[in-house]
Design a protein around this motif. Structure first.
Motif, short mmCIF file in Angstrom:
data_model
loop_
_atom_site.label_atom_id
_atom_site.label_comp_id
_atom_site.label_asym_id
_atom_site.label_seq_id
_atom_site.Cartn_x
_atom_site.Cartn_y
_atom_site.Cartn_z
N SER A 18 0.83 -1.21 0.00
CA SER A 18 0.00 0.00 0.00
C SER A 18 0.86 1.26 0.00
CB SER A 18 -0.93 0.01 1.21
OG SER A 18 -0.17 -0.01 2.41
N ARG A 19 2.16 1.09 0.26
CA ARG A 19 3.10 2.21 0.22
C ARG A 19 4.04 2.00 -0.96
NH1 ARG A 19 1.96 1.96 5.71
NH2 ARG A 19 1.85 3.99 6.70
N PRO A 20 4.66 3.06 -1.45
CA PRO A 20 5.62 2.91 -2.55
C PRO A 20 6.71 1.92 -2.18
CG PRO A 20 5.12 5.22 -2.18
CD PRO A 20 4.49 4.46 -1.05
N VAL A 21 7.10 1.10 -3.14
CA VAL A 21 8.10 0.06 -2.91
C VAL A 21 9.16 0.15 -4.00
CG1 VAL A 21 6.75 -1.68 -4.16
CG2 VAL A 21 8.39 -2.42 -2.44
N SER A 22 10.40 -0.14 -3.63
CA SER A 22 11.50 -0.05 -4.60
C SER A 22 11.61 -1.33 -5.42
CB SER A 22 12.82 0.19 -3.87
OG SER A 22 13.26 -0.99 -3.21
N ALA A 23 12.27 -1.22 -6.55
CA ALA A 23 12.53 -2.38 -7.40
C ALA A 23 13.39 -3.39 -6.65
CB ALA A 23 13.20 -1.95 -8.69
N TYR A 24 14.30 -2.90 -5.82
CA TYR A 24 15.17 -3.78 -5.04
C TYR A 24 14.36 -4.60 -4.04
CZ TYR A 24 19.26 -1.63 -7.07
OH TYR A 24 20.22 -1.21 -7.96
N ASP A 25 13.39 -3.98 -3.39
CA ASP A 25 12.54 -4.71 -2.45
C ASP A 25 11.70 -5.76 -3.18
OD1 ASP A 25 13.50 -3.30 -0.26
OD2 ASP A 25 11.89 -1.80 -0.34
N ILE A 26 11.18 -5.40 -4.34
CA ILE A 26 10.40 -6.36 -5.12
C ILE A 26 11.29 -7.54 -5.53
CG2 ILE A 26 9.19 -6.72 -7.32
CD1 ILE A 26 8.13 -3.83 -7.01
N ALA A 27 12.48 -7.24 -6.02
CA ALA A 27 13.41 -8.30 -6.43
C ALA A 27 13.76 -9.21 -5.26
CB ALA A 27 14.67 -7.69 -7.04
N GLU A 28 14.00 -8.62 -4.09
CA GLU A 28 14.34 -9.41 -2.91
C GLU A 28 13.18 -10.32 -2.50
OE1 GLU A 28 15.24 -8.54 1.75
OE2 GLU A 28 16.22 -7.23 0.28
N ASN A 29 11.97 -9.78 -2.48
CA ASN A 29 10.80 -10.57 -2.11
C ASN A 29 10.54 -11.70 -3.11
OD1 ASN A 29 10.48 -8.93 0.11
ND2 ASN A 29 8.84 -7.73 -0.78
N LYS B 191 13.07 -14.53 -2.64
CA LYS B 191 12.71 -15.39 -1.51
C LYS B 191 11.58 -16.36 -1.91
CE LYS B 191 14.03 -12.10 2.06
NZ LYS B 191 13.54 -11.10 3.02
N GLN B 192 10.58 -15.84 -2.61
CA GLN B 192 9.45 -16.68 -3.02
C GLN B 192 9.87 -17.77 -3.99
OE1 GLN B 192 6.32 -14.17 -4.59
NE2 GLN B 192 6.45 -12.79 -2.85
N ARG B 193 10.73 -17.42 -4.92
CA ARG B 193 11.16 -18.36 -5.97
C ARG B 193 12.26 -19.31 -5.51
NH1 ARG B 193 12.14 -16.13 -11.70
NH2 ARG B 193 10.00 -16.14 -12.45
N GLY B 194 13.02 -18.87 -4.52
CA GLY B 194 14.16 -19.66 -4.09
C GLY B 194 15.35 -19.50 -5.02
N SER B 195 15.30 -18.50 -5.88
CA SER B 195 16.42 -18.18 -6.77
C SER B 195 16.45 -16.67 -6.96
CB SER B 195 16.29 -18.90 -8.12
OG SER B 195 15.13 -18.48 -8.79
N ARG B 196 17.64 -16.16 -7.28
CA ARG B 196 17.84 -14.72 -7.38
C ARG B 196 17.06 -14.11 -8.55
NH1 ARG B 196 20.99 -10.93 -9.83
NH2 ARG B 196 21.61 -9.16 -8.56
N VAL B 197 16.38 -13.02 -8.26
CA VAL B 197 15.74 -12.20 -9.29
C VAL B 197 16.52 -10.89 -9.33
CG1 VAL B 197 13.65 -10.94 -9.94
CG2 VAL B 197 13.46 -13.23 -8.95
N ALA B 198 17.03 -10.54 -10.49
CA ALA B 198 17.86 -9.35 -10.63
C ALA B 198 17.02 -8.07 -10.58
CB ALA B 198 18.62 -9.39 -11.95
N PRO B 199 17.44 -7.10 -9.76
CA PRO B 199 16.72 -5.82 -9.71
C PRO B 199 16.60 -5.17 -11.09
CG PRO B 199 18.26 -5.96 -7.89
CD PRO B 199 18.54 -7.14 -8.79
N ASN B 200 17.61 -5.33 -11.97
CA ASN B 200 17.53 -4.73 -13.31
C ASN B 200 16.35 -5.29 -14.10
OD1 ASN B 200 19.70 -3.11 -12.86
ND2 ASN B 200 21.15 -4.36 -14.00
N SER B 201 16.07 -6.58 -13.94
CA SER B 201 14.92 -7.18 -14.61
C SER B 201 13.62 -6.59 -14.08
CB SER B 201 14.91 -8.70 -14.39
OG SER B 201 16.03 -9.29 -14.98
#
Length: 156
Positions: free
Chosen positions: A47-58, A61-71
Motif C-alpha cells: 500500500s506504500r511505494p516500494v522499490s525495485a530492489y525490495d520487489i526483487a528481494e521478495n 525469496k518466493q522463488r528460491g532463486s535470485r531475481v535481478a533488480p535490473n529485470s
C-alpha cells in the motif's frame, strides 16, 4: 485513495486488479508473461511505494532463486509506460495503479513520516500544466506532481 475532483474511474483490487492490468497491457500490444505477473502481484501487495530492489528481494525469496533488480526495473518501466504502475520520483519507488487503462495524471501526496502515499485526480491542475508545456513548445508532456507533508494519521 482520495476522491477525484473532475475525473472518475473504477478502482480495482485483488484478482480484478490483476485481470484489469493484464487486459490493459495486452491491449497495448505487450505480453503478460509469468515474470510480469509476479512483479505486478508483488507490487500490488504494497500500500506504500516500494522499490525495485525490495520487489526483487521478495520475489527471490518466493522463488528460491535470485531475481535481478535490473529485470524488475525493466518490467516496472513497462508498467509505468502502460499505466499499470506509478513511479514516485522523489522516493525512486513504485505504486500500483488501481485503475489501469484509465489515462490521467495523478497528484501524489506522500507522508514524510510514515511513507504513505495517496493521490488526488485533478485534471484541472494537470491539464493546465500540460497546456503550459505545449505552449512552451514541448510535446508529449507528462506532469509529475508530488506533494510532501504529514498524513492525517501522523499529524495527530
Amino acid at each position: 485513495m482520495a476522491t477525484a475532483h473532475r475525473h472518475t474511474h473504477k478502482e480495482h483490487e485483488g484478482e480484478a486488479l490483476a485481470e484489469a492490468a493484464k487486459r490493459s497491457l495486452e491491449e497495448q500490444g505487450e505480453r503478460w508473461t509469468g515474470m510480469r505477473a509476479e512483479v505486478f502481484d508483488e507490487l500490488a501487495k504494497h500500500s506504500r511505494p516500494v522499490s525495485a530492489y525490495d520487489i526483487a528481494e521478495n520475489l527471490s525469496k518466493q522463488r528460491g532463486s535470485r531475481v535481478a533488480p535490473n529485470s524488475v526495473y525493466r518490467i516496472l518501466d513497462i508498467f509505468v509506460r502502460g499505466n499499470l504502475a506509478n513511479r514516485i520520483e522523489s522516493a525512486n519507488a513504485f505504486l500500483v495503479n488501481s485503475h489501469p487503462g484509465c489515462r490521467h495524471d495523478c497528484i501524489f501526496l506522500i507522508c514524510d513520516d510514515c511513507g504513505a502515499a495517496d493521490h488526488i485526480d485533478d485534471d484541472r491542475v494537470t491539464g493546465a500544466l500540460r497546456e503550459a508545456g505545449r505552449d512552451a513548445g514541448y510535446s508529449d508532456v507528462r506532469p509529475v506532481i508530488e506533494l510532501r507533508g504529514l498524513c492525517a494519521e501522523c499529524s495527530r
